[in-house]
Scaffold this motif. Structure first.
Motif, PDB file in Angstrom:
ATOM      1  N   THR A  45       0.841  -1.196   0.000  1.00 51.48           N
ATOM      2  CA  THR A  45       0.000   0.000   0.000  1.00 51.48           C
ATOM      3  C   THR A  45       0.876   1.246   0.000  1.00 51.48           C
ATOM      4  OG1 THR A  45      -1.758  -1.156   1.158  1.00 51.48           O
ATOM      5  CG2 THR A  45      -1.802   1.251   1.244  1.00 51.48           C
ATOM      6  N   TYR A  46       1.925   1.236   0.792  1.00 50.11           N
ATOM      7  CA  TYR A  46       2.887   2.347   0.824  1.00 50.11           C
ATOM      8  C   TYR A  46       3.454   2.598  -0.571  1.00 50.11           C
ATOM      9  CZ  TYR A  46       7.509   4.457   1.532  1.00 50.11           C
ATOM     10  OH  TYR A  46       8.635   5.237   1.429  1.00 50.11           O
ATOM     11  N   GLU A  47       3.849   1.537  -1.259  1.00 46.90           N
ATOM     12  CA  GLU A  47       4.424   1.691  -2.594  1.00 46.90           C
ATOM     13  C   GLU A  47       3.394   2.205  -3.604  1.00 46.90           C
ATOM     14  OE1 GLU A  47       6.238  -2.170  -3.146  1.00 46.90           O
ATOM     15  OE2 GLU A  47       8.080  -1.518  -2.130  1.00 46.90           O
ATOM     16  N   VAL A  48       2.126   1.807  -3.445  1.00 47.76           N
ATOM     17  CA  VAL A  48       1.060   2.342  -4.308  1.00 47.76           C
ATOM     18  C   VAL A  48       0.915   3.841  -4.079  1.00 47.76           C
ATOM     19  CG1 VAL A  48      -1.443   2.356  -4.689  1.00 47.76           C
ATOM     20  CG2 VAL A  48      -0.213   0.184  -4.594  1.00 47.76           C
ATOM     21  N   MET A  49       0.930   4.265  -2.829  1.00 50.05           N
ATOM     22  CA  MET A  49       0.798   5.693  -2.516  1.00 50.05           C
ATOM     23  C   MET A  49       1.963   6.481  -3.106  1.00 50.05           C
ATOM     24  SD  MET A  49      -2.109   5.747  -1.119  1.00 50.05           S
ATOM     25  CE  MET A  49      -2.245   7.425  -0.569  1.00 50.05           C
ATOM     26  N   LEU A  50       3.173   5.950  -3.044  1.00 48.64           N
ATOM     27  CA  LEU A  50       4.326   6.618  -3.651  1.00 48.64           C
ATOM     28  C   LEU A  50       4.174   6.694  -5.167  1.00 48.64           C
ATOM     29  CD1 LEU A  50       7.414   5.199  -1.720  1.00 48.64           C
ATOM     30  CD2 LEU A  50       6.361   7.463  -1.486  1.00 48.64           C
ATOM     31  N   ALA A  51       3.711   5.604  -5.773  1.00 44.42           N
ATOM     32  CA  ALA A  51       3.538   5.567  -7.237  1.00 44.42           C
ATOM     33  C   ALA A  51       2.493   6.585  -7.698  1.00 44.42           C
ATOM     34  CB  ALA A  51       3.148   4.161  -7.683  1.00 44.42           C
ATOM     35  N   MET A  52       1.568   6.945  -6.816  1.00 44.45           N
ATOM     36  CA  MET A  52       0.553   7.941  -7.149  1.00 44.45           C
ATOM     37  C   MET A  52       1.106   9.367  -7.023  1.00 44.45           C
ATOM     38  SD  MET A  52      -2.758   6.193  -5.284  1.00 44.45           S
ATOM     39  CE  MET A  52      -3.781   7.634  -5.481  1.00 44.45           C
ATOM     40  N   GLY A  53       2.377   9.492  -6.643  1.00 42.97           N
ATOM     41  CA  GLY A  53       2.996  10.802  -6.539  1.00 42.97           C
ATOM     42  C   GLY A  53       2.873  11.446  -5.173  1.00 42.97           C
ATOM     43  N   ASN A  54       2.524  10.667  -4.179  1.00 45.02           N
ATOM     44  CA  ASN A  54       2.351  11.198  -2.824  1.00 45.02           C
ATOM     45  C   ASN A  54       3.628  11.057  -1.997  1.00 45.02           C
ATOM     46  OD1 ASN A  54      -0.448  11.840  -3.140  1.00 45.02           O
ATOM     47  ND2 ASN A  54      -0.899   9.668  -2.988  1.00 45.02           N
ATOM     48  N   ASN A  55       4.757  11.492  -2.534  1.00 43.26           N
ATOM     49  CA  ASN A  55       6.047  11.307  -1.868  1.00 43.26           C
ATOM     50  C   ASN A  55       6.208  12.151  -0.606  1.00 43.26           C
ATOM     51  OD1 ASN A  55       6.722   9.528  -3.874  1.00 43.26           O
ATOM     52  ND2 ASN A  55       7.944  10.987  -5.016  1.00 43.26           N
ATOM     53  N   ASP A  56       5.593  13.337  -0.573  1.00 42.54           N
ATOM     54  CA  ASP A  56       5.791  14.232   0.563  1.00 42.54           C
ATOM     55  C   ASP A  56       4.994  13.833   1.802  1.00 42.54           C
ATOM     56  OD1 ASP A  56       7.554  15.765  -0.929  1.00 42.54           O
ATOM     57  OD2 ASP A  56       5.979  17.126  -1.608  1.00 42.54           O
ATOM     58  N   ASP A  57       3.773  13.341   1.593  1.00 41.51           N
ATOM     59  CA  ASP A  57       2.918  13.061   2.746  1.00 41.51           C
ATOM     60  C   ASP A  57       2.092  11.782   2.601  1.00 41.51           C
ATOM     61  OD1 ASP A  57       0.930  13.724   0.938  1.00 41.51           O
ATOM     62  OD2 ASP A  57       0.535  15.693   1.836  1.00 41.51           O
ATOM     63  N   LEU A  58       2.363  11.020   1.565  1.00 47.33           N
ATOM     64  CA  LEU A  58       1.640   9.777   1.277  1.00 47.33           C
ATOM     65  C   LEU A  58       0.137  10.001   1.119  1.00 47.33           C
ATOM     66  CD1 LEU A  58       3.510   7.263   3.611  1.00 47.33           C
ATOM     67  CD2 LEU A  58       3.893   7.696   1.185  1.00 47.33           C
ATOM     68  N   GLY A  59      -0.247  11.232   0.781  1.00 42.61           N
ATOM     69  CA  GLY A  59      -1.652  11.554   0.582  1.00 42.61           C
ATOM     70  C   GLY A  59      -2.394  11.911   1.850  1.00 42.61           C
ATOM     71  N   PHE A  60      -1.705  11.901   2.982  1.00 39.22           N
ATOM     72  CA  PHE A  60      -2.327  12.194   4.274  1.00 39.22           C
ATOM     73  C   PHE A  60      -1.470  13.183   5.053  1.00 39.22           C
ATOM     74  CE2 PHE A  60      -3.449   7.748   3.242  1.00 39.22           C
ATOM     75  CZ  PHE A  60      -4.810   7.922   3.062  1.00 39.22           C
ATOM     76  N   PRO A  61      -1.559  14.479   4.722  1.00 40.66           N
ATOM     77  CA  PRO A  61      -0.668  15.455   5.342  1.00 40.66           C
ATOM     78  C   PRO A  61      -0.841  15.613   6.852  1.00 40.66           C
ATOM     79  CG  PRO A  61      -2.336  16.565   4.016  1.00 40.66           C
ATOM     80  CD  PRO A  61      -2.463  15.090   3.750  1.00 40.66           C
ATOM     81  N   THR A  62      -2.027  15.340   7.382  1.00 37.21           N
ATOM     82  CA  THR A  62      -2.259  15.581   8.806  1.00 37.21           C
ATOM     83  C   THR A  62      -2.110  14.333   9.675  1.00 37.21           C
ATOM     84  OG1 THR A  62      -4.641  15.214   8.573  1.00 37.21           O
ATOM     85  CG2 THR A  62      -3.853  17.469   8.271  1.00 37.21           C
ATOM     86  N   LEU A  63      -1.865  13.192   9.077  1.00 34.20           N
ATOM     87  CA  LEU A  63      -1.795  11.946   9.848  1.00 34.20           C
ATOM     88  C   LEU A  63      -0.358  11.501  10.098  1.00 34.20           C
ATOM     89  CD1 LEU A  63      -4.544   9.756   8.110  1.00 34.20           C
ATOM     90  CD2 LEU A  63      -4.787  11.279  10.077  1.00 34.20           C
ATOM     91  N   LYS A  64      -0.129  10.905  11.271  1.00 31.77           N
ATOM     92  CA  LYS A  64       1.114  10.173  11.500  1.00 31.77           C
ATOM     93  C   LYS A  64       0.987   8.885  10.695  1.00 31.77           C
ATOM     94  CE  LYS A  64       0.175  10.545  15.882  1.00 31.77           C
ATOM     95  NZ  LYS A  64       0.058  10.311  17.305  1.00 31.77           N
ATOM     96  N   LYS A  65       2.043   8.526   9.985  1.00 33.65           N
ATOM     97  CA  LYS A  65       1.981   7.347   9.122  1.00 33.65           C
ATOM     98  C   LYS A  65       3.001   6.313   9.586  1.00 33.65           C
ATOM     99  CE  LYS A  65       2.483  10.613   6.362  1.00 33.65           C
ATOM    100  NZ  LYS A  65       1.972  11.846   6.969  1.00 33.65           N
ATOM    101  N   TYR A  66       2.535   5.074   9.711  1.00 31.65           N
ATOM    102  CA  TYR A  66       3.390   3.964  10.119  1.00 31.65           C
ATOM    103  C   TYR A  66       3.370   2.931   9.006  1.00 31.65           C
ATOM    104  CZ  TYR A  66       2.899   6.100  14.721  1.00 31.65           C
ATOM    105  OH  TYR A  66       2.914   6.984  15.771  1.00 31.65           O
TER     106      TYR A  66
END
Length: 169
Positions: A45-66
């Motif tokens: 899922t992480y790699e899908v989010m990166l492939a979508m161009g969400n390198n800075d915040d994985l598409g969730f700028p306000t969330l802590k991401k693990y």
């Protein structure tokens, strides 16, 4: 855990596609996001989010991401890489002050967390489509888990949202 699922029980199509998910309205996502301040993702899922161009915040700028992975060496998007004993690491995160944690994605991660008794709630957005094949919602669950229905919502598009509390034994 909150995610979209086809009526026949798939979270992604046979080529990992999710173009069948409705995006024409909010479907309660804004209210849900007010309840969470962190997200758990597996490596894929992480790699899908990166492939979508969400390198800075994985598409969730306000969330802590693990990001849970035994193979990655580091992660982007302001995320924290979690390796080691799953139960110990998740229990430590769950003790932190804050809001709820969103199990955002990852079939392997979902199975591991369910099998370890670390999921408290399932929220399923059931889409009125039969995919016929793909990535199943549940695979490899090793024990019976009783659920209590806590909320339902029906939308004009035919999407039904069901929320269940898990009864841990």
């Amino acid at each position: 855990m909150q995610l979209a699922v086809s009526l026949d029980g798939f979270i992604a199509g046979p080529n990992d596609e999710y173009d069948w998910c409705f995006t024409d309205q909010d479907y309660g996502l804004s209210d849900f996001l007010k309840q969470v301040d962190a997200a758990f993702m597996g490596r894929k899922t992480y790699e899908v989010m990166l492939a979508m161009g969400n390198n800075d915040d994985l598409g969730f700028p306000t969330l802590k991401k693990y990001i849970f992975s035994s193979t990655l060496k580091d992660v982007k998007g302001g995320a924290t890489l979690i390796q080691g004993d799953l139960k110990t690491e998740v229990e430590k995160i769950k003790k932190d002050k804050g809001k709820d944690i969103w199990l955002f994605g990852g079939g392997v991660l979902t199975t591991s967390l369910l099998n370890a008794g670390l999921v408290d709630e399932l929220s399923l957005a059931i889409h009125p489509i039969l995919l016929g094949s793909g990535k199943p919602l549940f695979s490899g669950i090793n024990h019976r888990t009783d659920l209590t229905l806590t909320d339902t919502k029906t939308y004009s598009t035919g999407l039904v949202s069901l929320t269940y509390a898990l009864k841990h034994r």
